[in-house]
Design an enzyme around this catalytic site. Structure first.
Site, PDB file in Angstrom:
ATOM      1  N   HIS A  14       0.836  -1.207   0.000  1.00  0.00           N
ATOM      2  CA  HIS A  14       0.000   0.000   0.000  1.00  0.00           C
ATOM      3  C   HIS A  14       0.870   1.257   0.000  1.00  0.00           C
ATOM      4  O   HIS A  14       1.945   1.288   0.587  1.00  0.00           O
ATOM      5  CB  HIS A  14      -0.994   0.004   1.165  1.00  0.00           C
ATOM      6  CG  HIS A  14      -0.401   0.060   2.537  1.00  0.00           C
ATOM      7  ND1 HIS A  14      -0.119   1.242   3.184  1.00  0.00           N
ATOM      8  CD2 HIS A  14      -0.047  -0.920   3.411  1.00  0.00           C
ATOM      9  CE1 HIS A  14       0.367   0.987   4.394  1.00  0.00           C
ATOM     10  NE2 HIS A  14       0.422  -0.321   4.551  1.00  0.00           N
TER      11      HIS A  14
ATOM     12  N   ASP B 111      -0.178   4.434   0.998  1.00  0.00           N
ATOM     13  CA  ASP B 111      -0.471   5.468   1.990  1.00  0.00           C
ATOM     14  C   ASP B 111       0.282   5.227   3.288  1.00  0.00           C
ATOM     15  O   ASP B 111       0.782   4.126   3.551  1.00  0.00           O
ATOM     16  CB  ASP B 111      -1.975   5.530   2.269  1.00  0.00           C
ATOM     17  CG  ASP B 111      -2.496   4.270   2.957  1.00  0.00           C
ATOM     18  OD1 ASP B 111      -2.171   3.160   2.483  1.00  0.00           O
ATOM     19  OD2 ASP B 111      -3.221   4.394   3.969  1.00  0.00           O
TER      20      ASP B 111
ATOM     21  N   ASP C 100       6.115   1.691   6.498  1.00  0.00           N
ATOM     22  CA  ASP C 100       4.797   1.067   6.397  1.00  0.00           C
ATOM     23  C   ASP C 100       3.944   1.922   5.456  1.00  0.00           C
ATOM     24  O   ASP C 100       3.332   2.882   5.881  1.00  0.00           O
ATOM     25  CB  ASP C 100       4.171   0.998   7.792  1.00  0.00           C
ATOM     26  CG  ASP C 100       2.812   0.358   7.814  1.00  0.00           C
ATOM     27  OD1 ASP C 100       2.402  -0.207   6.789  1.00  0.00           O
ATOM     28  OD2 ASP C 100       2.141   0.448   8.857  1.00  0.00           O
TER      29      ASP C 100
ATOM     30  N   GLU D 191      -4.880   1.901   2.872  1.00  0.00           N
ATOM     31  CA  GLU D 191      -4.870   0.703   3.717  1.00  0.00           C
ATOM     32  C   GLU D 191      -4.925   1.077   5.188  1.00  0.00           C
ATOM     33  O   GLU D 191      -5.568   0.388   5.992  1.00  0.00           O
ATOM     34  CB  GLU D 191      -3.617  -0.123   3.425  1.00  0.00           C
ATOM     35  CG  GLU D 191      -3.599  -1.502   4.068  1.00  0.00           C
ATOM     36  CD  GLU D 191      -2.942  -1.554   5.444  1.00  0.00           C
ATOM     37  OE1 GLU D 191      -2.944  -2.621   6.072  1.00  0.00           O
ATOM     38  OE2 GLU D 191      -2.433  -0.499   5.901  1.00  0.00           O
ATOM     39  N   GLU D 192      -4.277   2.168   5.546  1.00  0.00           N
ATOM     40  CA  GLU D 192      -4.182   2.548   6.965  1.00  0.00           C
ATOM     41  C   GLU D 192      -5.529   2.946   7.565  1.00  0.00           C
ATOM     42  O   GLU D 192      -5.690   2.936   8.780  1.00  0.00           O
ATOM     43  CB  GLU D 192      -3.175   3.689   7.138  1.00  0.00           C
ATOM     44  CG  GLU D 192      -1.741   3.334   6.770  1.00  0.00           C
ATOM     45  CD  GLU D 192      -1.108   2.300   7.688  1.00  0.00           C
ATOM     46  OE1 GLU D 192      -1.791   1.842   8.632  1.00  0.00           O
ATOM     47  OE2 GLU D 192       0.056   1.949   7.473  1.00  0.00           O
TER      48      GLU D 192
ATOM     49  N   ASP E 195       4.018  -6.222   3.670  1.00  0.00           N
ATOM     50  CA  ASP E 195       3.602  -5.149   4.577  1.00  0.00           C
ATOM     51  C   ASP E 195       3.856  -5.552   6.024  1.00  0.00           C
ATOM     52  O   ASP E 195       3.034  -5.307   6.901  1.00  0.00           O
ATOM     53  CB  ASP E 195       2.108  -4.864   4.348  1.00  0.00           C
ATOM     54  CG  ASP E 195       1.591  -3.676   5.148  1.00  0.00           C
ATOM     55  OD1 ASP E 195       2.409  -2.843   5.558  1.00  0.00           O
ATOM     56  OD2 ASP E 195       0.370  -3.593   5.353  1.00  0.00           O
TER      57      ASP E 195
ATOM     58  N   HIS F 286       4.233   3.229  12.639  1.00  0.00           N
ATOM     59  CA  HIS F 286       3.259   4.226  13.087  1.00  0.00           C
ATOM     60  C   HIS F 286       3.804   5.180  14.149  1.00  0.00           C
ATOM     61  O   HIS F 286       3.021   5.883  14.792  1.00  0.00           O
ATOM     62  CB  HIS F 286       1.975   3.570  13.614  1.00  0.00           C
ATOM     63  CG  HIS F 286       1.210   2.844  12.571  1.00  0.00           C
ATOM     64  ND1 HIS F 286      -0.081   2.393  12.762  1.00  0.00           N
ATOM     65  CD2 HIS F 286       1.530   2.463  11.311  1.00  0.00           C
ATOM     66  CE1 HIS F 286      -0.509   1.781  11.670  1.00  0.00           C
ATOM     67  NE2 HIS F 286       0.462   1.807  10.772  1.00  0.00           N
TER      68      HIS F 286
END
Length: 406
Positions: free
Chosen positions: A79, A81, A138, A171-172, A194, A376
């Site tokens: 992903h 994003d 990520d 995705e997040e 991922d 994150h």
């Protein structure tokens, strides 16, 4: 292009998704820039059908090597994003990392105590930030790995079956595959790239649900509020205090589930709170939902009216229910990791990936690592060597599916 150079290029492009705009796909216009860059790079490699659709999903296919057309079409996904704090990233490369605590420019410290894998990275080139943003690994580490894999397949003429590539937005915020076109992707099996360590296989994940609790109180002047005022915010606080105090993210690990209070807002008259519920076992997850229902009923009974209403929605399910039906897929992934000189390690995902939902839609799709950690947050990091190990492992998987037949 080296994988680390790709990675540094991709993290320089802002692609934060926005959960408050989840009705739009993509949720932010900035994601289009990276999507267009990826299409351009894929076309430069000679992958002619590379394109983005109207929802910012990149699709591309590398046709099978002549003579390999009957092999299983295999897919690779990542992903584009990131979570917030992904703008203006200032990466720093630490060569010959000593395996000890790392102090970032902002003063933020990445500690071995909190990240016990760090000593295993000793001697590598560690990639960190200045401590004021995330790194964006990520999942731009996964994006970079897949792009480098594509480049090597093409330039080294590695025999292969049909290779299916996709890069998804959002995705997040959990909407990355809401509009994913399985027919256009056209893979029999796939992996999302991922995850964490490059030797990890993540074939199971949480069962996930969201819960919204609304409280309706009674507002009146505080000077004459006795036996009249009902404080909606306090009722929500009471509801939260009745949930199991040990079953929260801060106090759970491995296969332990939890209730997580995401947000609470309101006033005396109206208030609401958002939660997520997570558990690896379906039965246990249902018990979590039932507990929230029973607590609402208990408080409604206490206050003599419907002060609380509850809405629960399932988000995704444990992909292992599907993936376990295809043991040959997992065996091939194990062998690919071993062929790269690593030892496979199965770890449960304490979260989810696009592959969780796609598995239940007919595309078995476990998750593999790209050599990145600490997602994150400002502690996020990866290594140059980890990225390359992941590329090599993906290539081994390609080679295995070039000869495994149907």
């Amino acid at each position: 292009m080296k994988t680390i150079d790709r990675f540094l290029k991709y993290i320089s492009i802002e692609t934060e998704s926005n959960e408050k705009n989840d009705a739009q796909t993509p949720s932010t216009d900035t994601q289009w820039e990276l999507a267009r860059v990826l299409v351009e790079e894929l076309k430069e490699l000679g992958i002619e059908d590379a394109h983005t659709n109207e929802f910012c999903t990149v699709y591309a296919h590398i046709p099978a090597t002549p003579g390999y057309e009957d092999q299983i079409p295999f897919g690779f996904m990542a992903h584009i994003d990131t979570v917030p704090n992904g703008k203006g990233i200032k990466p720093r490369l630490i060569e010959h990392y000593d395996g000890e605590d790392v102090v970032l420019e902002s003063g933020v410290k990445i500690c071995v105590k909190e990240h016990p894998h760090l000593p295993s990275l000793k001697g590598r080139t560690l990639v960190v930030t200045d401590g004021t943003t995330i790194l964006g690994a990520d999942d731009k580490a996964g994006v970079a790995v897949i792009m480098s894999m594509c480049e090597r397949i093409v330039k080294e003429n590695i025999p292969h079956g049909r290779i299916c590539i996709a890069f998804t937005p959002d995705e997040e915020i959990g909407t990355g595959v809401d509009k994913f076109d399985l027919k256009e992707f056209d893979a029999t099996f796939a992996v999302t790239v991922d995850g964490g360590a490059e030797n990890c296989i993540e074939a199971e994940c949480f069962n996930a649900a969201s819960a919204k609790v609304k409280a309706e109180g009674v507002e009146t002047h505080p000077g004459s509020a006795k036996n009249i005022m009902v404080n909606a915010v306090k009722i929500l606080a009471e509801f939260t205090q009745l949930l199991p105090k040990e079953e929260i993210p801060e106090k759970t690990e491995d296969r332990e589930g939890f209730y997580h209070l995401l947000e609470m807002s309101g006033d005396v008259e109206h208030a609401s709170a958002s939660y997520i519920l997570r558990d690896f076992e379906k039965e246990s997850q249902e018990k979590r939902k039932q507990m929230m229902r029973e607590l609402c009923e208990k408080l409604n009974e206490k206050y003599g009216r419907e002060v609380l209403t509850l809405e629960i929605k399932d988000s995704y399910y444990n992909m292992y229910e599907v993936v376990k039906q295809y043991p040959e897929l997992l065996k091939n992934i194990e062998k690919a990791i071993e062929n790269t000189g690593m030892t496979p390690e199965y770890l449960p995902i304490r979260g989810g990936t696009d592959g969780c939902r796609l598995s239940f839609e007919g595309l078995p799709c476990p998750n593999l690592g790209a050599g990145a950690y600490g997602f994150h947050g400002f502690h996020e990091h990866c290594t140059v060597e980890g990225l390359e190990n992941s590329v090599n492992m993906m290539l081994e998987l390609v080679k295995l599916y070039a000869v495994c037949g149907r």
